[in-house]
Design a protein around this motif. Sequence first.
Motif, PDB file in Angstrom:
ATOM      1  N   LYS A  78      15.541  13.769 -19.362  1.00 58.60           N
ATOM      2  CA  LYS A  78      15.352  12.471 -20.014  1.00 58.60           C
ATOM      3  C   LYS A  78      16.012  12.441 -21.388  1.00 58.60           C
ATOM      4  O   LYS A  78      16.720  11.483 -21.738  1.00 58.60           O
ATOM      5  N   GLU A  79      15.797  13.487 -22.168  1.00 59.47           N
ATOM      6  CA  GLU A  79      16.372  13.545 -23.518  1.00 59.47           C
ATOM      7  C   GLU A  79      17.890  13.511 -23.481  1.00 59.47           C
ATOM      8  O   GLU A  79      18.532  12.866 -24.325  1.00 59.47           O
ATOM      9  N   HIS A  80      18.479  14.188 -22.503  1.00 59.96           N
ATOM     10  CA  HIS A  80      19.938  14.194 -22.419  1.00 59.96           C
ATOM     11  C   HIS A  80      20.487  12.838 -21.978  1.00 59.96           C
ATOM     12  O   HIS A  80      21.484  12.366 -22.514  1.00 59.96           O
ATOM     13  N   TYR A  81      19.834  12.198 -21.025  1.00 59.13           N
ATOM     14  CA  TYR A  81      20.286  10.868 -20.612  1.00 59.13           C
ATOM     15  C   TYR A  81      20.170   9.874 -21.776  1.00 59.13           C
ATOM     16  O   TYR A  81      21.063   9.046 -21.992  1.00 59.13           O
ATOM     17  N   MET A  82      19.092   9.966 -22.515  1.00 59.95           N
ATOM     18  CA  MET A  82      18.923   9.073 -23.670  1.00 59.95           C
ATOM     19  C   MET A  82      19.984   9.359 -24.732  1.00 59.95           C
ATOM     20  O   MET A  82      20.568   8.438 -25.312  1.00 59.95           O
ATOM     21  N   LYS A  83      20.252  10.634 -24.958  1.00 62.28           N
ATOM     22  CA  LYS A  83      21.264  11.033 -25.941  1.00 62.28           C
ATOM     23  C   LYS A  83      22.633  10.469 -25.573  1.00 62.28           C
ATOM     24  O   LYS A  83      23.397  10.029 -26.443  1.00 62.28           O
ATOM     25  N   TYR A  84      22.959  10.462 -24.285  1.00 69.94           N
ATOM     26  CA  TYR A  84      24.269   9.995 -23.836  1.00 69.94           C
ATOM     27  C   TYR A  84      24.316   8.489 -23.617  1.00 69.94           C
ATOM     28  O   TYR A  84      25.366   7.939 -23.284  1.00 69.94           O
ATOM     29  N   GLY A  85      23.180   7.829 -23.799  1.00 72.54           N
ATOM     30  CA  GLY A  85      23.158   6.368 -23.643  1.00 72.54           C
ATOM     31  C   GLY A  85      23.159   5.909 -22.200  1.00 72.54           C
ATOM     32  O   GLY A  85      23.654   4.821 -21.890  1.00 72.54           O
ATOM     33  N   VAL A  86      22.594   6.734 -21.321  1.00 71.77           N
ATOM     34  CA  VAL A  86      22.483   6.356 -19.906  1.00 71.77           C
ATOM     35  C   VAL A  86      21.061   5.874 -19.664  1.00 71.77           C
ATOM     36  O   VAL A  86      20.117   6.651 -19.751  1.00 71.77           O
ATOM     37  N   PRO A  87      20.877   4.596 -19.353  1.00 72.00           N
ATOM     38  CA  PRO A  87      19.524   4.030 -19.237  1.00 72.00           C
ATOM     39  C   PRO A  87      18.759   4.572 -18.024  1.00 72.00           C
ATOM     40  O   PRO A  87      19.335   5.153 -17.097  1.00 72.00           O
ATOM     41  N   ALA A  88      17.466   4.337 -18.037  1.00 67.17           N
ATOM     42  CA  ALA A  88      16.630   4.670 -16.889  1.00 67.17           C
ATOM     43  C   ALA A  88      16.968   3.751 -15.726  1.00 67.17           C
ATOM     44  O   ALA A  88      17.372   2.597 -15.908  1.00 67.17           O
ATOM     45  N   ALA A  89      16.778   4.260 -14.518  1.00 66.64           N
ATOM     46  CA  ALA A  89      17.073   3.473 -13.324  1.00 66.64           C
ATOM     47  C   ALA A  89      15.985   2.448 -13.036  1.00 66.64           C
ATOM     48  O   ALA A  89      16.266   1.358 -12.522  1.00 66.64           O
ATOM     49  N   LYS A  90      14.755   2.767 -13.349  1.00 65.91           N
ATOM     50  CA  LYS A  90      13.648   1.862 -13.055  1.00 65.91           C
ATOM     51  C   LYS A  90      13.640   0.689 -14.021  1.00 65.91           C
ATOM     52  O   LYS A  90      13.978   0.833 -15.205  1.00 65.91           O
ATOM     53  N   SER A  91      13.236  -0.451 -13.542  1.00 69.54           N
ATOM     54  CA  SER A  91      13.279  -1.677 -14.350  1.00 69.54           C
ATOM     55  C   SER A  91      12.332  -1.641 -15.538  1.00 69.54           C
ATOM     56  O   SER A  91      12.537  -2.354 -16.521  1.00 69.54           O
ATOM     57  N   ASP A  92      11.291  -0.792 -15.470  1.00 73.76           N
ATOM     58  CA  ASP A  92      10.354  -0.705 -16.588  1.00 73.76           C
ATOM     59  C   ASP A  92      10.812   0.261 -17.670  1.00 73.76           C
ATOM     60  O   ASP A  92      10.103   0.504 -18.644  1.00 73.76           O
ATOM     61  N   GLY A  93      12.026   0.832 -17.505  1.00 77.70           N
ATOM     62  CA  GLY A  93      12.574   1.716 -18.521  1.00 77.70           C
ATOM     63  C   GLY A  93      12.083   3.150 -18.446  1.00 77.70           C
ATOM     64  O   GLY A  93      12.427   3.977 -19.300  1.00 77.70           O
ATOM     65  N   ASP A  94      11.304   3.472 -17.422  1.00 76.40           N
ATOM     66  CA  ASP A  94      10.786   4.833 -17.264  1.00 76.40           C
ATOM     67  C   ASP A  94      11.789   5.653 -16.452  1.00 76.40           C
ATOM     68  O   ASP A  94      12.177   5.267 -15.353  1.00 76.40           O
ATOM     69  N   TYR A  95      12.198   6.781 -16.998  1.00 79.88           N
ATOM     70  CA  TYR A  95      13.135   7.657 -16.290  1.00 79.88           C
ATOM     71  C   TYR A  95      12.467   8.401 -15.126  1.00 79.88           C
ATOM     72  O   TYR A  95      13.146   8.939 -14.267  1.00 79.88           O
ATOM     73  N   PHE A  96      11.149   8.443 -15.123  1.00 79.52           N
ATOM     74  CA  PHE A  96      10.428   9.268 -14.151  1.00 79.52           C
ATOM     75  C   PHE A  96       9.924   8.437 -12.975  1.00 79.52           C
ATOM     76  O   PHE A  96       9.269   7.400 -13.162  1.00 79.52           O
ATOM     77  N   GLN A  97      10.214   8.897 -11.774  1.00 78.82           N
ATOM     78  CA  GLN A  97       9.642   8.321 -10.562  1.00 78.82           C
ATOM     79  C   GLN A  97       8.572   9.282 -10.060  1.00 78.82           C
ATOM     80  O   GLN A  97       8.868  10.393  -9.631  1.00 78.82           O
ATOM     81  N   GLU A  98       7.325   8.880 -10.135  1.00 77.80           N
ATOM     82  CA  GLU A  98       6.242   9.764  -9.720  1.00 77.80           C
ATOM     83  C   GLU A  98       6.287  10.014  -8.219  1.00 77.80           C
ATOM     84  O   GLU A  98       6.490   9.104  -7.424  1.00 77.80           O
ATOM     85  N   VAL A  99       6.094  11.270  -7.852  1.00 79.54           N
ATOM     86  CA  VAL A  99       6.082  11.684  -6.449  1.00 79.54           C
ATOM     87  C   VAL A  99       4.724  12.331  -6.178  1.00 79.54           C
ATOM     88  O   VAL A  99       4.476  13.464  -6.590  1.00 79.54           O
ATOM     89  N   PRO A 100       3.814  11.621  -5.507  1.00 80.40           N
ATOM     90  CA  PRO A 100       2.483  12.179  -5.227  1.00 80.40           C
ATOM     91  C   PRO A 100       2.550  13.219  -4.112  1.00 80.40           C
ATOM     92  O   PRO A 100       3.145  12.986  -3.063  1.00 80.40           O
ATOM     93  N   LEU A 101       1.920  14.366  -4.355  1.00 79.79           N
ATOM     94  CA  LEU A 101       2.007  15.490  -3.420  1.00 79.79           C
ATOM     95  C   LEU A 101       0.636  16.054  -3.104  1.00 79.79           C
ATOM     96  O   LEU A 101      -0.315  15.891  -3.884  1.00 79.79           O
TER      97      LEU A 101
END
Length: 520
Positions: A78-101
């Motif tokens: 996340k920090e590297h994508y933010m540093k390079y100016g690459v936005p999150a894929a999710k519309s809410d701006g969260d880089y993380f997609q939770e995967v329930p296991l």
Amino acid sequence: MKKLFSVLVATALIAACGTTNTTTKSAETKKVTNDPVTYANTITSEDLKTALYTYASDEFQGRETGKPGQKLAINFLKEHYMKYGVPAAKSDGDYFQEVPLDILGTPDVKLGVNDKLFTYKEDFISLSSGKTDNFSLDEIVYAGFGIDDEKFSSYGDVNVKDKVVLIKSGEPKNADGIYTITGTSEGSKWSNMRQQFAAKRIAAKEKGAKAILFYFPEVYQMVVAQFGNASGRMTLSDNSEEAYFFLINTSLAKALLSDIETNDISNTIKTKMTLDYKNISEKVTSENVAAFIKGSEKPDEIIVISAHLDHEGVKDGKVYNGADDDGSGTVAVVEIAEAFAKAVKDGNGPKRSILFLNVTGEEKGLLGSRYYTDIDPIFPLENTVADLNIDMIGRIDPKRKSENRNYVYLIGSDKLSTELHNISEEVNTKYANVELDYTYNDENDPNRFYYRSDHYNFAKNNIPVIFYFNGTHDDYHQPSDTPDKIEYDLLENRTRLVFYTAWELANRENRIVADKAEKK
């Protein structure tokens, strides 16, 4: 006043000349930087090395799915994508997609047929994480080979919605050994040793089956040996629509249908069956990391560049760093993202969108990518042009006979799209000059590499893929897979090759055609 006026005029002329030169240089710069070589050259062995020495350090504790080290890994990304100016894929701006296991314990299952109780592991074994429930019924549906294909379907005359379905391994063929589906002596996925498990389960589930009993006697003992004790095995969390999936032995199969070996005709079987299933599992949450560059002209068409972010964790006090598997692929994706971000900054962003997808749980069974493709795709799969998957590209295969160390194994490039394969070859010839080795590009290869990394979850959904891979080595899945053993010049070359291929796929006029995809 006259002197001052002259000075002002001279200053204005100088400024005007300077402006003209700057504009010309700017135009020239833009023209040059539209060449992908400019951006590929920003991917360097030094940057890859710096990133990997952190990502595969002991601090990250082997990045085991759901553990603290994996949380460090996703924040690093996340920090590297933010540093390079690459936005999150999710519309809410969260880089993380939770995967329930679920971390599985051995379920408590009682299964009876006509008042006879069968024994777990001896007679049947659960291959899914079902919800706690119990039911009894007076009939089940026999669906023969359990196939649902345009050329042959076992479900034509039977309704299996909310029913228990009995199926068996294999697929139909005539007396000459010609398979009905392929029209050749080669079978399809419906009888492939590994593929049929997923294909038949999915077919029954899509038809609405409540539970699936799969008779595959040739592999029963092997599967029981491998999965008989759950011992922390991890799966995607159960949901209300999941069907129970059991592998059954011969005694149980024949108790349900005595002539199952020779009977291929789907029908309803009048029999009494009871199932009492108690799920014993521990919930855990992991995350995929998804960053996104929106296309300038065709934003709804998506190129996925993927790698798995996890590894084996800590065992017996030893950190399994996973520098090659798959730290090499992970830092490659990050560097490719930076290169595309620089192109965007220069006004030369890709025409199609790029999804940078770092998936979790690959070592646990391709779980993060399966969650993305089968349960919660951030972008519609029908809009996904291709997946370029990178898993282990930092080393040399010691078993490889060629003396050319500047190689990469390519797997899957020609399976679904002739165009993708041709583009891959042409791009490499034009820009990278890496030896493309197709040694493992065979679905029947005993190593089964085509099925063993995250591209497979895209491929099974008819999305063209390329899997970039350097082969295994003595440090594979060992604590000795450390960043000092990476061949950084090769990592640079291979990463640039993926970048060039993604650049071409993203910027070509027409979307590639999946001419070999199975019709649904």
